[in-house]
Design an enzyme around this catalytic site. Structure first.
Site, PDB file in Angstrom:
ATOM      1  N   ARG A 132       0.827  -1.207   0.000  1.00 37.22           N
ATOM      2  CA  ARG A 132       0.000   0.000   0.000  1.00 37.22           C
ATOM      3  C   ARG A 132       0.859   1.254   0.000  1.00 37.22           C
ATOM      4  O   ARG A 132       0.583   2.218  -0.722  1.00 37.22           O
ATOM      5  CB  ARG A 132      -0.946  -0.024   1.201  1.00 37.22           C
ATOM      6  N   HIS A 183      -5.428  -0.693  -6.902  1.00 40.86           N
ATOM      7  CA  HIS A 183      -4.410  -1.601  -6.382  1.00 40.86           C
ATOM      8  C   HIS A 183      -4.394  -1.645  -4.860  1.00 40.86           C
ATOM      9  O   HIS A 183      -4.483  -0.607  -4.194  1.00 40.86           O
ATOM     10  CB  HIS A 183      -3.023  -1.150  -6.854  1.00 40.86           C
ATOM     11  N   GLU A 184      -4.220  -2.830  -4.316  1.00 39.49           N
ATOM     12  CA  GLU A 184      -4.015  -3.032  -2.873  1.00 39.49           C
ATOM     13  C   GLU A 184      -5.106  -2.416  -2.011  1.00 39.49           C
ATOM     14  O   GLU A 184      -4.844  -1.825  -0.968  1.00 39.49           O
ATOM     15  CB  GLU A 184      -2.637  -2.492  -2.451  1.00 39.49           C
ATOM     16  N   GLY A 185      -6.329  -2.555  -2.440  1.00 46.11           N
ATOM     17  CA  GLY A 185      -7.451  -2.010  -1.676  1.00 46.11           C
ATOM     18  C   GLY A 185      -7.882  -0.679  -2.244  1.00 46.11           C
ATOM     19  O   GLY A 185      -7.110   0.282  -2.262  1.00 46.11           O
TER      20      GLY A 185
END
Length: 565
Positions: A287, A422-424
């Site tokens: 993140r 991406h990534e949440g």
């Protein structure tokens, strides 16, 4: 791509990174070694990464049903990167690392993300995979998997999402069956796996979330497994099949895959049932990496726009009387200056936040862990939105040329657009911030963050609006949760994330303006004017956001899907 002058200011004049060399872990380093790593990062990024960025975009990976084909420049660039030692830059020397401070490593890697975000993604994922195994793997797993990654022989991935589950990890159905010999067989499908298949390395080490038979439902039933693409002993395929490639609007040079696991032999990481806890080690690093990538793409877009605005001749001043007068550079037009100054405030503010958070890792303490945990949703989501706006401005400043492929800014925008997912997604980060981070430990994380911001604001002549914003955010947080109804409290979580993010960036600008002081020169003048701009033009945006939250508005809860048409 980036400004070395800005990096030097942030690292040495603001964060005093050189002082880290008094710590035992960094005692072998100095300002000279830090500069050497920054120099070599810029050189490799400009020589081996940037030249194939456009080619990467126009010639995305292909799959013929057997093998993935990627342009050869990607393999070359990753080999040079591995040979530089930067992949293990922050790791312990006993594992082949350089024990470089995280803050210096972050500054170094930003060069690669700015030069070629698609190629650099393979390195980012591999580094995150290795860091997770160093933290939670056995010494034997570290020897067999991490050391080859640092040598550039293996690459790594993270396998969380599934076609039916998306971001809802509670719904993961991939199964792991114990085989009685300490190993497991993993069966299931994973989706959106970046770097999931290619021929860039001898092996690909997948970190896979799966559910052991009999495990409870939900995330508490997830375990984490090491699943190599190829068996380490025989080199044969290990039950991991590429089912297809996803084709994205950006990051086109990074393979994004659908993977099928059919009885793949796997090793457990740590203990059963703690898989998501372990995976958060890589997820949180990713993140921050995504946020840094958003900053890097926004920064390079801004610099391209700045150069173009200084060179492009068009129009005349609004008070010009002679229609035959020569045209002026478009940077002389107020609206172009508006977009450039806004972009500068976003990307330089975002860069400061990235480096600040990286330095928290270099001075470990319970307080710094709590502060970084609170900031992580903002670090990921704020640049993904606002540094992408810098790329949007870059297209606008280029005018009609901006959305043509003859200029790179349209690619920067497309690449950056993915970072909000991406990534949440941004929405997930908003729920994490308001639903968890600011309420955990009795609100200690938010209290610590606001204390830090207030301490800075009290030392700045621009601090009054920032102090007022701190008070408002604290009051709004309490008011939102006063009802005790999570659905109502989180209905407008995205507005909360935006407001908190803008307050944090205002803080970063106060810090930079204080570091600039009254020193003369265009560079320092630029810092002071950008700080003033952000506090006077951008920070007021949070007022309506907090008003909405204070009102207890439930429009989004009350909305019926049928009303949407």
């Amino acid at each position: 791509m980036l400004s070395r002058r800005d990096l030097d200011f942030l690292l040495y004049e603001w964060l005093d990174v050189e002082s880290l060399t008094t710590r035992e872990r960094f005692a072998d380093h100095s300002r000279e070694t830090f500069d050497a790593f920054l120099d070599v990062s810029q050189q490799i990024a400009e020589r081996d990464f940037a030249p194939h960025n456009r080619k990467n975009d126009l010639n995305e990976p292909t799959f013929d049903g057997d093998r993935v084909t990627i342009i050869p420049e990607v393999s070359h660039a990753l080999r040079v990167f591995a040979e530089s030692g930067l992949l293990g830059a922050t790791m312990d020397a006993e594992h082949g690392g350089l024990q470089l401070p995280h803050v210096v490593q972050r500054a170094c890697f930003l060069w690669f993300q700015a030069a070629n975000t698609a190629t650099s993604a393979y390195a980012m994922l591999t580094g995150g995979n290795a860091h997770l195994l160093l933290a939670h793997g056995t010494q034997d797993q570290i020897r067999r998997y991490v050391h080859p990654m640092l040598e550039g022989r293996f690459t790594g991935t993270m396998c969380l999402s599934e076609p039916q589950a998306g971001s809802s990890l509670s719904d993961v159905t991939t199964r792991a069956v114990p085989q009685g010999d300490g190993l497991y067989e993993v069966t299931g499908g994973k989706m959106w796996i970046s770097g999931g298949d290619h021929e860039l390395s001898e092996n690909i080490i997948h970190l896979v979330l799966a559910r052991v038979a009999g495990a409870p439902a939900g995330v508490k039933g997830l375990s984490l497994f090491i699943v190599p693409k190829r068996d380490l002993e025989t080199g044969e395929r290990n039950g991991v099949t590429l089912a297809g490639l996803n084709h994205k609007m950006g990051y086109r040079g990074t393979t994004n895959t659908v993977l099928a696991f059919d009885g793949a032999r796997a090793e457990l990481v740590g203990e059963e049932g703690r898989g998501l806890q372990y995976m958060f080690h890589m997820m949180n690093e990713a993140r921050i990496g995504v946020g840094s990538g958003a900053v890097a793409l926004g920064y390079t877009g801004y610099l391209h726009a700045l150069d173009y605005a200084r060179e492009r001749l068009q129009g005349r001043p609004v008070d010009a009387k002679d229609p035959a007068a020569p045209p002026v550079p478009i940077i002389n037009h107020a609206d172009v200056r508006r977009m450039l100054l806004a972009s500068k405030s976003y990307v330089e503010g975002g860069l400061a936040l990235m480096l600040y958070c990286a330095k928290l890792l270099d001075e470990p303490s319970a307080e710094h862990d709590l502060l970084l945990d609170t900031l992580t949703p903002i670090v990921k989501a704020w640049p993904s939105q606002w540094c992408r706006l810098a790329d949007d401005h870059a297209i606008q400043i280029h005018g009609g040329y901006g959305y043509t492929r003859e200029y790179p800014v349209e690619q920067f925008y497309r690449d950056n657009r993915l970072n909000s997912i991406h990534e949440g997604t941004d929405g997930i980060q908003a729920l994490d911030l308001l639903g968890r981070k600011v309420t955990q430990k009795g609100g200690a994380g938010l209290g610590l963050l606001l204390d830090r911001i207030r301490a800075t604001a009290q030392k700045s002549d621009l601090g009054a609006p920032v102090l007022a914003a701190c008070d408002r955010l604290a009051a709004t947080t309490a008011k939102v949760w006063a009802s005790g109804d999570p659905a109502k409290a989180l209905a407008n979580a995205t507005a909360y994330l935006d407001a908190a993010g803008h307050l944090v960036i205002a803080w970063m600008w106060l810090e930079q303006s204080i570091a600039a002081g009254d020193r003369p020169g265009d560079f320092y003048d630029g810092k002071r004017i950008a700080a003033k701009y952000f506090v006077t033009h951008e920070l007021p945006r949070i007022g309506p956001m907090l008003d909405l939250l204070d009102s207890g508005d439930t429009l989004l809860l009350d909305l019926e899907d049928a009303w949407l048409g």
